[in-house]
Design a protein around this motif. Structure first.
Motif, PDB file in Angstrom:
ATOM      1  N   ILE A   1       0.858  -1.196   0.000  1.00  0.00           N
ATOM      2  CA  ILE A   1       0.000   0.000   0.000  1.00  0.00           C
ATOM      3  C   ILE A   1       0.891   1.242   0.000  1.00  0.00           C
ATOM      4  O   ILE A   1       1.778   1.384   0.843  1.00  0.00           O
ATOM      5  CB  ILE A   1      -0.938  -0.007   1.223  1.00  0.00           C
ATOM      6  N   SER A   2       0.642   2.121  -0.972  1.00  0.00           N
ATOM      7  CA  SER A   2       1.466   3.316  -1.125  1.00  0.00           C
ATOM      8  C   SER A   2       1.017   4.435  -0.196  1.00  0.00           C
ATOM      9  O   SER A   2      -0.103   4.418   0.317  1.00  0.00           O
ATOM     10  CB  SER A   2       1.367   3.827  -2.562  1.00  0.00           C
ATOM     11  N   MET A   3       1.919   5.395  -0.028  1.00  0.00           N
ATOM     12  CA  MET A   3       1.582   6.608   0.705  1.00  0.00           C
ATOM     13  C   MET A   3       1.354   7.711  -0.329  1.00  0.00           C
ATOM     14  O   MET A   3       2.055   7.763  -1.334  1.00  0.00           O
ATOM     15  CB  MET A   3       2.753   6.968   1.616  1.00  0.00           C
TER      16      MET A   3
ATOM     17  N   PRO B   1      -8.402  11.576  -0.715  1.00  0.00           N
ATOM     18  CA  PRO B   1      -9.088  10.335  -1.095  1.00  0.00           C
ATOM     19  C   PRO B   1     -10.280  10.597  -2.018  1.00  0.00           C
ATOM     20  O   PRO B   1     -10.965  11.601  -1.865  1.00  0.00           O
ATOM     21  CB  PRO B   1      -9.589   9.778   0.246  1.00  0.00           C
ATOM     22  N   ARG B   2     -10.503   9.707  -2.977  1.00  0.00           N
ATOM     23  CA  ARG B   2     -11.739   9.750  -3.770  1.00  0.00           C
ATOM     24  C   ARG B   2     -12.848   9.179  -2.886  1.00  0.00           C
ATOM     25  O   ARG B   2     -12.557   8.482  -1.897  1.00  0.00           O
ATOM     26  CB  ARG B   2     -11.581   8.896  -5.038  1.00  0.00           C
ATOM     27  N   PRO B   3     -14.113   9.449  -3.229  1.00  0.00           N
ATOM     28  CA  PRO B   3     -15.218   9.068  -2.336  1.00  0.00           C
ATOM     29  C   PRO B   3     -15.199   7.602  -1.879  1.00  0.00           C
ATOM     30  O   PRO B   3     -15.535   7.304  -0.748  1.00  0.00           O
ATOM     31  CB  PRO B   3     -16.461   9.345  -3.178  1.00  0.00           C
TER      32      PRO B   3
ATOM     33  N   LEU C   1      11.120   3.189  -0.886  1.00  0.00           N
ATOM     34  CA  LEU C   1      11.853   2.425  -1.904  1.00  0.00           C
ATOM     35  C   LEU C   1      11.946   3.292  -3.157  1.00  0.00           C
ATOM     36  O   LEU C   1      12.939   3.300  -3.871  1.00  0.00           O
ATOM     37  CB  LEU C   1      11.071   1.136  -2.194  1.00  0.00           C
ATOM     38  N   GLU C   2      10.878   3.999  -3.448  1.00  0.00           N
ATOM     39  CA  GLU C   2      10.816   4.982  -4.538  1.00  0.00           C
ATOM     40  C   GLU C   2       9.690   5.930  -4.212  1.00  0.00           C
ATOM     41  O   GLU C   2       8.791   5.589  -3.462  1.00  0.00           O
ATOM     42  CB  GLU C   2      10.539   4.303  -5.894  1.00  0.00           C
ATOM     43  N   TRP C   3       9.760   7.131  -4.781  1.00  0.00           N
ATOM     44  CA  TRP C   3       8.611   8.025  -4.708  1.00  0.00           C
ATOM     45  C   TRP C   3       8.636   8.921  -5.923  1.00  0.00           C
ATOM     46  O   TRP C   3       9.682   9.101  -6.561  1.00  0.00           O
ATOM     47  CB  TRP C   3       8.589   8.827  -3.407  1.00  0.00           C
TER      48      TRP C   3
ATOM     49  N   GLU D   1       6.494  12.476  -7.977  1.00  0.00           N
ATOM     50  CA  GLU D   1       5.485  13.522  -8.028  1.00  0.00           C
ATOM     51  C   GLU D   1       4.611  13.202  -9.237  1.00  0.00           C
ATOM     52  O   GLU D   1       5.135  12.899 -10.309  1.00  0.00           O
ATOM     53  CB  GLU D   1       6.198  14.867  -8.241  1.00  0.00           C
ATOM     54  N   PHE D   2       3.320  13.221  -9.041  1.00  0.00           N
ATOM     55  CA  PHE D   2       2.439  12.897 -10.164  1.00  0.00           C
ATOM     56  C   PHE D   2       1.257  13.864 -10.166  1.00  0.00           C
ATOM     57  O   PHE D   2       0.433  13.835  -9.253  1.00  0.00           O
ATOM     58  CB  PHE D   2       1.955  11.441 -10.049  1.00  0.00           C
ATOM     59  N   VAL D   3       1.209  14.726 -11.193  1.00  0.00           N
ATOM     60  CA  VAL D   3       0.127  15.702 -11.358  1.00  0.00           C
ATOM     61  C   VAL D   3      -0.193  16.411 -10.028  1.00  0.00           C
ATOM     62  O   VAL D   3      -1.320  16.425  -9.552  1.00  0.00           O
ATOM     63  CB  VAL D   3      -1.138  15.058 -11.964  1.00  0.00           C
TER      64      VAL D   3
ATOM     65  N   GLU E   1       1.979  -1.487  -7.533  1.00  0.00           N
ATOM     66  CA  GLU E   1       1.270  -0.864  -8.662  1.00  0.00           C
ATOM     67  C   GLU E   1       1.631   0.611  -8.617  1.00  0.00           C
ATOM     68  O   GLU E   1       1.140   1.356  -7.780  1.00  0.00           O
ATOM     69  CB  GLU E   1      -0.240  -1.069  -8.500  1.00  0.00           C
ATOM     70  N   ILE E   2       2.541   1.014  -9.485  1.00  0.00           N
ATOM     71  CA  ILE E   2       3.099   2.371  -9.402  1.00  0.00           C
ATOM     72  C   ILE E   2       3.251   2.997 -10.792  1.00  0.00           C
ATOM     73  O   ILE E   2       3.249   2.288 -11.797  1.00  0.00           O
ATOM     74  CB  ILE E   2       4.469   2.376  -8.672  1.00  0.00           C
ATOM     75  N   GLU E   3       3.406   4.324 -10.822  1.00  0.00           N
ATOM     76  CA  GLU E   3       3.549   4.996 -12.114  1.00  0.00           C
ATOM     77  C   GLU E   3       4.986   4.830 -12.645  1.00  0.00           C
ATOM     78  O   GLU E   3       5.862   4.291 -11.969  1.00  0.00           O
ATOM     79  CB  GLU E   3       3.068   6.449 -12.065  1.00  0.00           C
TER      80      GLU E   3
END
Ligand code: 5GP
Length: 194
Positions: free
Chosen positions: A36-38, A43-45, A71-73, A75-77, A101-103
């Motif tokens: 689970i990512s940070m 949050p969406r509804p 481990l990685e991070w 910036e996304f939009v 599951e990451i960009e």
């Protein structure tokens, strides 16, 4: 005990990674542990803290960067997303197969930093750019400006597909998920033989 696999599912925003991931995770025979990512995104509804993401403020995220907890991070939009390091390493040591599951930017960081043979990288490909736009718009939770940024980003991200060991077409969710399950099953078998 043999170290578990590190499975990375990436691909452009809107390609359907989240939906496909949920289908893949239903196959309990693969013994996958989802990391689970940070994120600093709101949050969406339908999203729950601690299940979909750990939703944190910018200060908390920054503190985790400073302490070297990711481990990685990336910036996304306008928001930050990161993979907490501790669980991933612990689970793999315990022989569990970890699923990220990451960009694309974050996935590149992982692929550059972890070179062991247990890394399995999968890129999810949209059937077309039109399809990608349709999916991004169907979320309806974001402003036109953010949608445009996600689309632009998505188009750029597509060029990284060849960096991955596997490319899977998301023409239908169940088909794509089944293909990914077969890939993982094959990789587990090969890994255990080595
Ligand atoms: P969304 O806001 O749609 O949930 O996620 C935006 C993008 O961030 C998606 O492509 C998603 O896969 C990605 N993402 C989710 N968690 C992480 C993470 O921990 N690290 C990175 N680099 N990307 C992530």
């Amino acid at each position: 005990m043999k170290k578990g696999l590190l499975i990375i599912l990436s691909g452009p925003s809107g390609v359907g990674k989240g939906t496909v991931r949920k289908h893949v995770m239903k196959d309990h025979s693969l013994r996958l542990f989802y990391s689970i990512s940070m994120t600093t995104r709101t949050p969406r509804p339908n999203e729950k803290n601690g299940k979909d993401y750990y939703f944190v403020d910018k200060e908390t995220f920054q503190k985790n960067i400073d302490e070297g907890n990711f481990l990685e991070w990336a910036e996304f939009v306008g928001n930050r997303y990161g993979t907490p390091k501790d669980k991933v390493e612990q689970w793999r040591e315990e022989g569990k197969n970890v699923f990220l599951e990451i960009e694309v930017n974050g996935a590149t960081q992982v692929l550059n930093s972890i070179k062991d043979e247990g890394v399995v990288s999968i890129f999810l490909v949209p059937p077309s750019l039109k399809d990608l736009e349709k999916r991004i718009r169907s979320r309806r939770s974001e402003s036109e400006e953010i949608i445009q940024k996600r689309l632009e980003k998505g188009k750029n991200e597509l060029q990284y597909a060849s960096m991955y060991k596997y490319q899977v077409l998301n023409d239908r969710v169940t088909r794509a998920a089944n293909e990914i399950c077969s890939i993982i099953r094959k990789e587990i078998t090969n890994h255990l033989k080595k």
